[in-house]
Structures are given as structure tokens and as C-alpha cells.
Design an enzyme around this catalytic site. Structure first.
Site, PDB file in Angstrom:
ATOM      1  N   HIS A   1       0.854  -1.180   0.000  1.00 56.92           N
ATOM      2  CA  HIS A   1       0.000   0.000   0.000  1.00 56.92           C
ATOM      3  C   HIS A   1       0.897   1.240   0.000  1.00 56.92           C
ATOM      4  CE1 HIS A   1      -2.967  -2.841   1.542  1.00 56.92           C
ATOM      5  NE2 HIS A   1      -3.914  -1.927   1.542  1.00 56.92           N
TER       6      HIS A   1
ATOM      7  N   GLU B   1      -1.599   6.813  -0.627  1.00 52.76           N
ATOM      8  CA  GLU B   1      -2.999   6.988  -0.229  1.00 52.76           C
ATOM      9  C   GLU B   1      -3.038   8.122   0.796  1.00 52.76           C
ATOM     10  OE1 GLU B   1      -4.513   3.812   2.107  1.00 52.76           O
ATOM     11  OE2 GLU B   1      -6.608   4.296   1.753  1.00 52.76           O
TER      12      GLU B   1
ATOM     13  N   ASP C   1     -11.533  -3.169  -1.615  1.00 50.86           N
ATOM     14  CA  ASP C   1     -10.683  -2.963  -0.441  1.00 50.86           C
ATOM     15  C   ASP C   1     -11.348  -3.446   0.846  1.00 50.86           C
ATOM     16  OD1 ASP C   1      -8.922  -2.146   1.537  1.00 50.86           O
ATOM     17  OD2 ASP C   1      -8.402  -0.304   0.534  1.00 50.86           O
TER      18      ASP C   1
HETATM   19 ZN   LIG Z   1      -6.059  -2.089   1.428  1.00 49.45          ZN
END
Ligand SMILES: [Zn+2]
Length: 330
Positions: A192, A195, A273
């Protein structure tokens, strides 16, 4: 012809097992629970004030997933949701070390999920792989322990190591060795990034962890040179539009960069997600993109082909599923 997302065959690469417990699942565990109580406990507000708001809806799901029986039921529950979305291939993910509070070992947790995944995969005719997450706030030892689980179960259905959780507050430093270990053992690594933090986090993740895919990565749009790098290297962004809105990254779907990234030539696909926390499905995500950006069947089929190419399926299954995608919607 009217757009109907349900007809499209789909590939989902970014879905967390511990954020997707359905109302149906909770009713089995607690027959007294009402829809209102379920929403209050497990579903985030449309706009979270901060990450803590979002995480507070995941914690009670992890609390429930501490026994083999509860974990097995959750995997079955998720496959029922994938089937309703017409998914033909999914990569599920979770952090095994969060499920050891009542005495299960990391190995037992992984074996429980793998057994349930293989059974559900056969029952629903949905191919699947399992990604294990290490978390930003873990220390180096816990991260290496997760990496070891990835290496030990590589031939049994575990397909990659991922790095998740709070990128804004915790650096990569503790996780570099874990990622190096998995790569040295011939394993796949993803993370990840981009974000909560901006393009620097994506660049740092690419440089230091050498990942082949990025979870989210949407804030790469703030740096044209980085977007060019993504295009040139073919790194796929696993994009989860509604989750980004719930986490307040963009004011509205019209401001979401997915369409601009696609037009720029970045490889990407569409994911949920956190199905329960965000109150979404893949069908809802596809409808959202159709309504906002006019995406049609061809756009979604292309992103699903890109997802399959970037997936960690073995070659034969990949070819078989690619021909299913090319055969179009059903
Ligand atoms: Zn995620």
C-alpha cells in the site's frame, strides 16, 4: 444497451478479509443483531473524519476473527460476495499475526484460511490466491515473521507479501528486510502507498521494496514524472475508489484521478478494499465509474485483463482465465 455491471466477469486483487464481514455473517454469529447495530459497529460514515474513524470499524471484525471456525466462516462469506459480483479470480489478503490472540499460531491461521479458500474456490468456481500483510506499525521481527509465513506457504496458495496500515505515521524502515527475504526466496511483493501520503511514498516504496503492484497509489497523480515511471515500468495500481472517498482523499468521485491515470496509460484495476466498512461491492464500484466517467464494458474488460496479467496466478490458469475474460460478459 443499458450498462449492467453484474454481467461483467471480474478480477479483484485488493480485498481485505477482515473488513468484509457481511450482515449475513454477523446474523449467524449474533442472531440478535439489528441492521442498525451492524451499521453502527462495522460500517464507516460516508466521510471519515480521520483514519482512526475508519480503523475503528475494522477492529471489531478482527476481534471476532480469532478462532478457526470464525475465520473459516468469514472466508466462505467473502466468496459468496465475490460470486455475487461475478468474480472469476480473486486475491484475498489479511495480516495473520492479528488473529493469534486466543492462541492460534501464525501457521494455524494461515492454514485455516488456505483450507477454507481452497474449499470455497472449488465450490464457487472462483480461482483464488492469498496475500499476507505485514503492517506499518509492526516491528522488524513481526514483519520478518510474516515474510517467513509467505515463504513457507508459497506452494500452497500464498502468493505475495503486502505492506498495509498507516503509511502517514510509520516509515518503511522496519520492513525492508522482510521484503528482501521474500524476494530472495523467489516470492512476490506488493505494498500500500500513495494513499494517506503523497507521491514520495509511492517512489520510496518502489525504490526500497521493489514491488510489482501498489495498493491505491492514487496520489501518484500529483507528480507527472512518477506517473510516467508507472507507465514505463508497467506497475499496476490496485484502485479502490469508494474507499478513497470514505477516507476523504477526494471531495467527490469527479475529483478521483482513476480516469486521468487510465488515460495516461497507467495499468490499473478496480477493487473494493473493505466491502463492509465502505459498504460497497464491485458491482457498485463499476456503476460508480460508469456514472462518473462513462466507462463502458470495454474499459472494464481492459482493466480486468491488466489485473489478470499483474496477478500471481500460475501461467496455465492465467491463460485459461484470460480466455474467459476475452469471451466477454455472461
Ligand atoms: Zn487495502
Amino acid at each position: 444497451m443499458k450498462f449492467d455491471p453484474r454481467k461483467l466477469k471480474k478480477v479483484e486483487l485488493h480485498v481485505h478479509l477482515d473488513t468484509c464481514l457481511s450482515y449475513h455473517y454477523l446474523k449467524k454469529v449474533d442472531p440478535q443483531i439489528t441492521r442498525t447495530a451492524f451499521n453502527r459497529q462495522f460500517v464507516a460514515p460516508k466521510r471519515c473524519a480521520d483514519l482512526g474513524d475508519f480503523l475503528s470499524k475494522i477492529a471489531p471484525q478482527i476481534d471476532l476473527l480469532q478462532t478457526s471456525q470464525a475465520i473459516t466462516l468469514a472466508v466462505e462469506d467473502l466468496f459468496a460476495q465475490l460470486a455475487a459480483d461475478n468474480v472469476i479470480y480473486a486475491e484475498l489478503r489479511f495480516a495473520p499475526l492479528l488473529h493469534t490472540r486466543l492462541g492460534l499460531t501464525g501457521e494455524a491461521v494461515v492454514e485455516t484460511v488456505l483450507a477454507a479458500m481452497h474449499n470455497a474456490s472449488r465450490a464457487y468456481g472462483i480461482a483464488a490466491g492469498l496475500i499476507l500483510c505485514t503492517l506499518r506499525h509492526f516491528d522488524a521481527a513481526a514483519s520478518l515473521q510474516t515474510a517467513k509465513l509467505v515463504i513457507d506457504y508459497q506452494g500452497s496458495g500464498v502468493v505475495a507479501l503486502d505492506l498495509a496500515a498507516d503509511e502517514a505515521r510509520y516509515p518503511l524502515t522496519h520492513h525492508v528486510a522482510a521484503f528482501r527475504a521474500v524476494r530472495a526466496a523467489g516470492g512476490n511483493v506488493i505494498a500500500h502507498a500513495g494513499e494517506a501520503k503523497g507521491p514520495d511514498s509511492v517512489r520510496e516504496t518502489l525504490d526500497r521494496l521493489q514491488v510489482s503492484r501498489i495498493g491505491h497509489g492514487v496520489r501518484s497523480i500529483e507528480d507527472p514524472a512518477l506517473v510516467e515511471r508507472l507507465v514505463a515500468t508497467g506497475v499496476l495500481l490496485e484502485i479502490c475508489p469508494s474507499c478513497n472517498l470514505t477516507c476523504n482523499l477526494f471531495d467527490s468521485i469527479d475529483d478521483h484521478p482513476i480516469d486521468r491515470l487510465k488515460k495516461w496509460g497507467v495499468r490499473l484495476n478496480v477493487n473494493t478494499d473493505a466491502r463492509t466498512v465502505v459498504d460497497t461491492t464491485l458491482n457498485k464500484e463499476y456503476q460508480l465509474l460508469h456514472d462518473a466517467f462513462g466507462w463502458q464494458d470495454d474499459d472494464f474488460n481492459r482493466s480486468n485483463r491488466q489485473a489478470l496479467e499483474a496477478s500471481f496466478l500460475d501461467g496455465d490458469t492465467k491463460i485459461k482465465l484470460m480466455s474467459q475474460l476475452n469471451a466477454g460478459s455472461m
